[in-house]
Design a protein around this motif. Structure first.
Motif, PDB file in Angstrom:
ATOM      1  N   VAL A  22       0.841  -1.202   0.000  1.00 29.63           N
ATOM      2  CA  VAL A  22       0.000   0.000   0.000  1.00 29.63           C
ATOM      3  C   VAL A  22       0.882   1.259   0.000  1.00 29.63           C
ATOM      4  N   VAL A  23       1.901   1.290   0.860  1.00 25.82           N
ATOM      5  CA  VAL A  23       2.739   2.500   0.888  1.00 25.82           C
ATOM      6  C   VAL A  23       3.543   2.652  -0.409  1.00 25.82           C
ATOM      7  N   LYS A  24       3.879   1.531  -1.020  1.00 30.09           N
ATOM      8  CA  LYS A  24       4.550   1.623  -2.335  1.00 30.09           C
ATOM      9  C   LYS A  24       3.592   2.216  -3.376  1.00 30.09           C
ATOM     10  N   GLN A  25       2.324   1.801  -3.283  1.00 34.21           N
ATOM     11  CA  GLN A  25       1.299   2.316  -4.193  1.00 34.21           C
ATOM     12  C   GLN A  25       1.130   3.830  -3.997  1.00 34.21           C
ATOM     13  N   VAL A  26       1.172   4.271  -2.733  1.00 36.43           N
ATOM     14  CA  VAL A  26       1.067   5.699  -2.430  1.00 36.43           C
ATOM     15  C   VAL A  26       2.252   6.438  -3.059  1.00 36.43           C
ATOM     16  N   ALA A  27       3.450   5.864  -2.903  1.00 37.99           N
ATOM     17  CA  ALA A  27       4.656   6.484  -3.462  1.00 37.99           C
ATOM     18  C   ALA A  27       4.572   6.569  -4.980  1.00 37.99           C
ATOM     19  N   GLU A  28       4.054   5.503  -5.600  1.00 32.05           N
ATOM     20  CA  GLU A  28       3.923   5.493  -7.065  1.00 32.05           C
ATOM     21  C   GLU A  28       2.910   6.543  -7.518  1.00 32.05           C
ATOM     22  N   HIS A  29       1.837   6.682  -6.768  1.00 31.23           N
ATOM     23  CA  HIS A  29       0.772   7.618  -7.137  1.00 31.23           C
ATOM     24  C   HIS A  29       1.295   9.055  -7.170  1.00 31.23           C
ATOM     25  N   TYR A  30       2.043   9.438  -6.134  1.00 32.97           N
ATOM     26  CA  TYR A  30       2.484  10.843  -6.064  1.00 32.97           C
ATOM     27  C   TYR A  30       3.778  11.088  -6.845  1.00 32.97           C
ATOM     28  N   GLY A  31       4.551  10.043  -7.032  1.00 27.51           N
ATOM     29  CA  GLY A  31       5.795  10.184  -7.783  1.00 27.51           C
ATOM     30  C   GLY A  31       6.945  10.634  -6.891  1.00 27.51           C
ATOM     31  N   LYS A  32       8.193  10.323  -7.352  1.00 24.47           N
ATOM     32  CA  LYS A  32       9.333  10.501  -6.457  1.00 24.47           C
ATOM     33  C   LYS A  32       9.758  11.949  -6.261  1.00 24.47           C
ATOM     34  N   ASP A  33       9.193  12.863  -7.080  1.00 25.83           N
ATOM     35  CA  ASP A  33       9.515  14.274  -6.854  1.00 25.83           C
ATOM     36  C   ASP A  33       8.583  14.912  -5.821  1.00 25.83           C
ATOM     37  N   ASN A  34       7.440  14.268  -5.582  1.00 27.46           N
ATOM     38  CA  ASN A  34       6.453  14.836  -4.650  1.00 27.46           C
ATOM     39  C   ASN A  34       6.435  14.145  -3.298  1.00 27.46           C
ATOM     40  N   LEU A  35       6.737  12.847  -3.329  1.00 23.02           N
ATOM     41  CA  LEU A  35       6.657  12.098  -2.080  1.00 23.02           C
ATOM     42  C   LEU A  35       7.883  11.208  -1.918  1.00 23.02           C
ATOM     43  N   LYS A  36       8.514  11.339  -0.775  1.00 21.99           N
ATOM     44  CA  LYS A  36       9.669  10.485  -0.476  1.00 21.99           C
ATOM     45  C   LYS A  36       9.242   9.458   0.565  1.00 21.99           C
ATOM     46  N   LEU A  37       9.202   8.198   0.119  1.00 23.33           N
ATOM     47  CA  LEU A  37       8.858   7.098   1.031  1.00 23.33           C
ATOM     48  C   LEU A  37      10.149   6.511   1.598  1.00 23.33           C
ATOM     49  N   THR A  38      10.225   6.437   2.908  1.00 30.29           N
ATOM     50  CA  THR A  38      11.375   5.798   3.555  1.00 30.29           C
ATOM     51  C   THR A  38      10.861   4.708   4.482  1.00 30.29           C
TER      52      THR A  38
END
Ligand SMILES: *[C@@H]1O[C@H](CO)[C@@H](O)[C@H](O)[C@H]1NC(C)=O
Ligand SMILES: *[C@@H]1O[C@H](CO)[C@@H](O)[C@H](O)[C@H]1NC(C)=O
Length: 211
Positions: free
Chosen positions: A61-77
């Motif tokens: 789910v959190v990977k899906q969130v990261a994909e949705h916003y894209g790596k310039d808008n959301l940094k998932l750690t």
């Protein structure tokens, strides 16, 4: 006499300070998803248990969130918080560091956890009850091998004092953020009362107004 007392207090302070100083990592801890931009407006930090079933549910789910916003808008750690009652969790967390090191960017911790979370049954306390540490490492090396990490590299990595230390440092870091269960979420450093039942739509409801 006064001077002696003051010195004693100073020595005590120094001793307690040195006892409290946690490992200072060489760089910021956690595994950043997909080389996300550090200047992204939204930082989503997730503390996951390597062998925690609820964390396994949250992970895609959190990977899906990261994909949705894209790596310039959301940094998932993702941070690893190996819970002591999942008895093989610490070894699995070291395994993540080993995969990161020997994967050379082609294989990442995210691949590792995808594999691990789909094999939680064989790494459970019950399934590993009669195994030695050596047996468990050997089992983990099979997963690493399925991702393309040579068994010898993996076994060498599992002996690394530096990787062991990094795994400890990461666990201690989660403690400093008062993490006591997994998954635990922070959005721009603020704890979020989310859990594994949240879908990416639930996340969208919280994140969209911030953008
Ligand atoms: C990583 O993948 C690329 C492209 O598939 C390949 O050329 C390279 O050799 C790989 N590197 C390692 C260290 O496996
Ligand atoms: C572990 O060993 C005990 C005693 O021999 C046995 O009863 C149990 O079934 C074994 N468990 C597993 C998961 O192999």
């Amino acid at each position: 006499m006064r001077e002696f007392e003051m010195k004693a207090v100073l020595v005590f302070c120094f001793l307690s300070l040195s006892a409290c100083q946690l490992i200072i990592p060489k760089r910021k801890l956690g595994y950043v998803y997909n080389g996300a931009n550090s200047d992204a407006l939204i930082h989503l930090d997730v503390h996951l248990g390597p062998l925690c079933p609820d964390s396994g549910v949250t992970f895609p789910v959190v990977k899906q969130v990261a994909e949705h916003y894209g790596k310039d808008n959301l940094k998932l750690t993702v941070h690893m918080f190996p819970l002591p009652y999942h008895q093989q969790a610490f070894l699995t967390a070291i395994g993540a560091h080993v995969v990161e090191k020997f994967g050379n960017g082609n294989v990442t911790v995210y691949d590792w956890f995808e594999t691990i979370y789909s094999h939680l049954d064989v790494l459970s306390n019950a399934a590993t009850a009669n195994m030695t540490t050596h047996d468990v490492i050997s089992l983990l090396s099979n997963f690493a091998s399925s991702l393309g990490i040579p068994t010898n590299d993996f076994l060498t990595g599992m002996q690394s004092r530096e990787l062991d230390r990094m795994t400890r440092a990461a666990w201690k870091y989660s403690c400093t953020r008062s993490v006591a269960s997994t998954p635990t979420f922070f959005l721009n450093d603020i704890p979020i009362a989310a859990d594994q039942t949240w879908t990416w739509i639930d996340w969208k409801r919280v994140i969209d107004p911030l953008l």
